[in-house]
Design an enzyme around this catalytic site. Sequence first.
Site, PDB file in Angstrom:
ATOM      1  CB  SER A 560      21.849  27.128 -15.731  1.00  0.00           C
ATOM      2  OG  SER A 560      20.727  27.787 -16.298  1.00  0.00           O
ATOM      3  CE  LYS A 562      20.443  19.653 -15.274  1.00  0.00           C
ATOM      4  NZ  LYS A 562      19.304  20.531 -14.975  1.00  0.00           N
ATOM      5  CD  GLU A 589      31.538  23.252 -12.203  1.00  0.00           C
ATOM      6  OE1 GLU A 589      31.079  22.149 -11.855  1.00  0.00           O
ATOM      7  OE2 GLU A 589      32.682  23.412 -12.668  1.00  0.00           O
ATOM      8  CG  ASP A 662      17.337  17.164 -13.330  1.00  0.00           C
ATOM      9  OD1 ASP A 662      17.634  17.967 -14.233  1.00  0.00           O
ATOM     10  OD2 ASP A 662      17.777  17.258 -12.164  1.00  0.00           O
ATOM     11  CE  LYS A 666      20.897  18.054 -12.056  1.00  0.00           C
ATOM     12  NZ  LYS A 666      20.435  18.275 -10.668  1.00  0.00           N
ATOM     13  N   GLY A 785      18.348  25.320  -5.765  1.00  0.00           N
ATOM     14  CA  GLY A 785      18.019  26.695  -5.382  1.00  0.00           C
ATOM     15  C   GLY A 785      18.461  27.679  -6.433  1.00  0.00           C
TER      16      GLY A 785
END
Length: 804
Positions: A560, A562, A589, A662, A666, A785
């Site tokens: 998780s 990145k 993912e 961030d 992405k 979350g």
Amino acid sequence: MKVLKFGGKSLANGKGILTVVDIIEDKVKKGEQIAVVLSARGNTTDELENILENAKDNLSYVEQLEAFKKYQVSDFVNVDFVNEFETLDKLFEGVSLLGDYSKRIKDQVLSQGEVLSAKLITQLLQEKNINANFTDSRSLIITDAQFGDAQPLDKLSKDNVIDHFKKHNGTTVNIVTGFIAANAKNETTTLGRNGSNYTASLLANYLEADELQNFTHVDGIYTANPDLVQDAIKIEKLSFSEANELAYFGANILHAKTIIPLIEKGIPLRILNTFDHKNDGTLITSKSSEKGIKSLSVLENVALINLEGRGLLGKAGVDARIFRALAHKNISVSIISQGSSERGIGFIVDADQAKEAKLVLEQEFEADFHKQDVSVISIEKEVSVISIIGQDLSTFHKPYNALIKNQIIPLLFNNTVTGKNVSLVVQKAQLHRALNVIHGEIFEISKKINLAVFGHGLVGGTLIDQILKSAKQIEKRKKIKLNVFAVANSKKVLLEKNGIDVDWENKVKEVGEPYQLKDIVNYANDNHLENLIAVDNTASQDFTNNYLDLIAHGFDLVSSNKVANTLSFDFYKQLRSALEQNQKQYLYETNVGAGLPLIDTIKLLHLSGENITRIKGVFSGSLSYLFNTFSQEDRLFSEVLQEAIDKGFTEPDPREDLCGNDVGRKLLILARELDLSNEFVDVNIHNLIPENLRKGEATEFLNSLSALDSVYQKVKEQQKPNHVLRYIGDLWGDLSQEKGTLDVKLISVPQSSALGQVKGSDSIFEIYTESYGDQPIVIQGAGAGSAVTARGVFGDILRLTEKR
């Protein structure tokens, strides 16, 4: 009559030997007619061999010999071993003086183990008023003069056995020494290691017994050695032919020659556990009720010999020369395999014969060396052979592929003429793991997936709890056993070979130990853990430096984090190259869109040749909540931001969200999924933090949130009617070129648009392609979350297990 055979572990001091006496006594009381064959007790044979070596090397052995004698006598006060001990004293003294010993002397030494065992059991039974008769098999089994591995002379041996049991029959229980025999000169010989089983089967044949019962320390024959494979399953029934294959290919519970005498007379063989009377064991008969693969067997103490040379290509008779030369020295070849180019031939021999085999072949191929037709004859000693009994080549790709994915490369393999047995030669250090990998693949039991979880904060901790909660159901439905063997933070690691439990968090604090990555890698290797996955739930760039090492040591990756995908493009390519080279997978993912299926969708579209022309959307769940709420409600920007902080939607220092990095990372990840070579510096980022608030401590910024109100109130008021603010990432331009244009910015969009209708902390992504024209593919859902992200990571783990 039944013949009972007891192995060394069953006869060890303490519970073992007392249980054996009880079993024999119980059968006598039930009126059963039995004969008993015994091995040497405990580790007696190994100890005698070790003392013999020390005596030969003129090392001190007396103390070791006295300890050996003490163990044999133990608490059995009435036992008389004077003759046996005197024999050993003389033999060892002679070997010490000569500095060497022959195979004949070795047989004399080792034979004392079985004699001591049989004499002791005979006495213990007699003390219970059982008519036990000590029977030295040297007076029964007559062999050739091949010391160390003698072959019985059937007619003489059978006559001796029948005559002896005619004299000592009725209520007599003959306690027979296994393993040992004598030649025509009355010299002691032995039947080879595990030869006590052979003695028992010969007696069963000669006496036409109703059944041979082999008592051991396990419940029967398993699909693999349970000491090496925890999930091994007991086999209820086997046929003689299957058992013979198992014996030949190394099943240590059987001697390779044990089955033949039983087949001749159709005598069933039952493998039983001395210490578990309720277990029916494994029954071996002429028929088997089951089909398919039966077991994995292992041959150890072997060596691989490779003969290589360009001159072997197309030359007839090379194999024949190898076999002829080795046979002349009584060196047996168990497995041979020849490369398709015929430039290399590999075969397996006993380890103690490897040097002699190499010397013999060097002599045989001396002329070929001079002509440079043969370039090298080498020995590889640290190898083991795994035989898959009953394996059909049509499905062999499954275990083979599983081995490769676990970085276990077989050195050699072949199959029998029937095509029902396949043998693999592997490095001895990889044996344990290889067995577990193959066993899990071919017996359709739960496939064990071993997870090392790095980072156990909100996402990592939630993930671990999700795994523990769902593990049993997943195993039941999918036959996948998720085993979290390591949980690590930046300082400590908790290691549990068989998996952590619900109290893992306290254990990390209480018994977790400081570590380096190599400690976890070594732990996985030392415990032969297969199907390794490293799960990175950190946000650390430092930890991504470990990715290449993890891949090299057999770990797949789920992340998780990145950062790795947004470092330099050179690292990005290096990482992909390492994955391809090591046949590993890397799933991430949750790097974009938390649990939404965004990256998979883009990968599939791109792989299928669909020309993606633009990707635009709200990438940050935190900023989605911030601007959705601020646009809809008449509230101060600082008040809404504080609410987002309080609900845990932002990082502790919200500037990490507001700076836009961030979202930029992405967006860059998606660009690289389209094979674009953009770097992070190419991303045009609109930083939402006023310049005077970008530096300093987080507390200072948190105390100055009101300074943002006027800035964003003005932006809000300058919008067109029925418009809302959205902080988006936008990848556009000619995406068929080397680089695309990457923008991260705050924009105003119509409230009725797809972007304008996003609610709460949802993310939304619009994927524009040539085929779909002006109508984009829209993916929308919870974009933030810990539970959502953890569930996405969990999904990646399960996808990896399916790929395995």
